[in-house]
Design a protein around this motif. Sequence first.
Motif, PDB file in Angstrom:
ATOM      1  N   ILE A  76       0.763  -1.147  -0.167  1.00 42.14           N
ATOM      2  CA  ILE A  76       0.197   0.131   0.229  1.00 42.14           C
ATOM      3  C   ILE A  76       0.869   1.323  -0.046  1.00 42.14           C
ATOM      4  N   THR A  77       1.912   1.185   0.452  1.00 45.04           N
ATOM      5  CA  THR A  77       3.014   2.276   0.828  1.00 45.04           C
ATOM      6  C   THR A  77       3.433   2.586  -0.475  1.00 45.04           C
ATOM      7  N   ALA A  78       3.898   1.447  -1.235  1.00 42.45           N
ATOM      8  CA  ALA A  78       4.577   1.651  -2.693  1.00 42.45           C
ATOM      9  C   ALA A  78       3.600   1.958  -3.559  1.00 42.45           C
ATOM     10  N   ALA A  79       2.298   1.578  -3.378  1.00 45.17           N
ATOM     11  CA  ALA A  79       1.168   2.041  -4.316  1.00 45.17           C
ATOM     12  C   ALA A  79       1.054   3.614  -4.193  1.00 45.17           C
ATOM     13  N   ALA A 199      -4.194  -8.265  -8.411  1.00 46.35           N
ATOM     14  CA  ALA A 199      -4.793  -9.589  -8.215  1.00 46.35           C
ATOM     15  C   ALA A 199      -6.441  -9.688  -7.871  1.00 46.35           C
ATOM     16  N   ASP A 200      -6.814  -8.565  -7.531  1.00 44.15           N
ATOM     17  CA  ASP A 200      -8.161  -9.023  -6.903  1.00 44.15           C
ATOM     18  C   ASP A 200      -8.990  -7.375  -7.037  1.00 44.15           C
ATOM     19  N   LEU A 201      -8.868  -6.828  -8.410  1.00 47.96           N
ATOM     20  CA  LEU A 201      -9.580  -5.882  -8.696  1.00 47.96           C
ATOM     21  C   LEU A 201     -10.930  -6.098  -8.972  1.00 47.96           C
ATOM     22  N   THR A 202     -11.913  -6.390  -8.070  1.00 46.68           N
ATOM     23  CA  THR A 202     -13.279  -6.859  -8.235  1.00 46.68           C
ATOM     24  C   THR A 202     -14.198  -5.798  -7.713  1.00 46.68           C
ATOM     25  N   LYS A 203     -15.514  -6.091  -7.805  1.00 47.01           N
ATOM     26  CA  LYS A 203     -16.256  -4.942  -7.499  1.00 47.01           C
ATOM     27  C   LYS A 203     -16.332  -4.755  -5.770  1.00 47.01           C
ATOM     28  N   GLY A 204     -15.720  -5.464  -5.249  1.00 40.73           N
ATOM     29  CA  GLY A 204     -15.742  -5.293  -3.753  1.00 40.73           C
ATOM     30  C   GLY A 204     -14.641  -4.678  -3.332  1.00 40.73           C
ATOM     31  N   ASN A 205     -13.636  -4.426  -4.210  1.00 42.26           N
ATOM     32  CA  ASN A 205     -12.403  -3.812  -3.877  1.00 42.26           C
ATOM     33  C   ASN A 205     -12.127  -2.554  -4.626  1.00 42.26           C
ATOM     34  N   ASP A 218      -7.530  -2.938  -0.712  1.00 44.86           N
ATOM     35  CA  ASP A 218      -6.814  -4.543  -0.405  1.00 44.86           C
ATOM     36  C   ASP A 218      -5.856  -5.157  -1.209  1.00 44.86           C
ATOM     37  N   PHE A 219      -4.467  -4.910  -0.726  1.00 44.21           N
ATOM     38  CA  PHE A 219      -3.451  -5.509  -1.508  1.00 44.21           C
ATOM     39  C   PHE A 219      -3.033  -6.688  -0.945  1.00 44.21           C
ATOM     40  N   ALA A 220      -4.040  -7.535  -0.266  1.00 45.16           N
ATOM     41  CA  ALA A 220      -3.278  -8.744   0.431  1.00 45.16           C
ATOM     42  C   ALA A 220      -3.030  -9.783  -0.510  1.00 45.16           C
ATOM     43  N   VAL A 221      -3.506  -9.824  -1.711  1.00 45.92           N
ATOM     44  CA  VAL A 221      -3.040 -10.907  -2.588  1.00 45.92           C
ATOM     45  C   VAL A 221      -2.316 -10.537  -3.686  1.00 45.92           C
TER      46      VAL A 221
END
Length: 319
Positions: A76-79, A199-205, A218-221
């Motif tokens: 997240i910091t890098a983003a 890796a998880d750019l979905t509706k919920g994220n 959420d960058f967890a995955v």
Amino acid sequence: MTGLAGPAARVGTDLAALLAHVADAFALGDIASFSVLTTGYEDCNVDVTTAAARVVVKVFAPGRAAGIAARTAGLITAAHAVGVRHPRLHRDAHGALVLSYHQHQVLVMDFVPGQTIYDRGRAPSRSELAGIVEQAAAIHTIDAHLEFVFDPWAITNLAPLAGQLRDVLNTEQSRLVGQALEEAASVDRAVLPVVLIHADLTKGNVLIGADGAVSVLDFAVANRFPRVQELAVMAANLTHGSPEPLPTRVETIAELYSAAAEVPLSTVERVALRAFARAAAAMELLGALAEWHHHGNRGPETEYLIGLGLAGLRDYGLS
């Protein structure tokens, strides 16, 4: 804890006590109220209002990999450094981003007013989609080589998951998943450019703020994969609900990404993206069926994802 369902059941200690500890450690003041966010399958995210702030507390489930919170915070910091919009992380009184409490790893971040695409109940508009694609292109510039984190919903798990669910699939589902597997197997992944993807750019994220700005959650995955894998997930999940079929949505995202990225998609990547998006739709179907049949998650989100995946696979039969 006992008697809890959904994300709160993933917290292996008293949730109120955990939140009180977090509020004290991060100097947030007394808690006025909190509510558990209901989407997702792995961790527990809690909307917390205190005397000093409104924040989201992300509580990683006890079984998550050691260091997952620190890894996520670092990403997240890098983003942020490359211009990606993600809610600001808070530091505790000692300057740490990660708090440990009773086998849980915890992050605290700003609450951003707005709604996720999932909560809005529709596909993103063209301008919103362009903003999301711009965020993806920025993420892909992050120079990070981190330890791999397993993601059960990743496209790379399509074949083994299909095998595990062989007895669950009906005739149509089996045929459609088989077609997706066959097309995915024809792609030479070795020639595809690999980058760090969310890796998880979905509706919920993906959150649309009160001001219309796009934020990524959420960058967890996040892992290093072909960049078309990111775009495939976006096409299959994020744009579901559009009047256009999935293959057409794939082309739209390819055009938007090529305009936003430092290096446009190659012809080889565009061909692969079509196969990857079909595989992504299959993974949405299979992942949700696994949650339904193997993990007992039979709520509206799981039912929605089953329909989403099946609709995307059917679109390929029409193209």
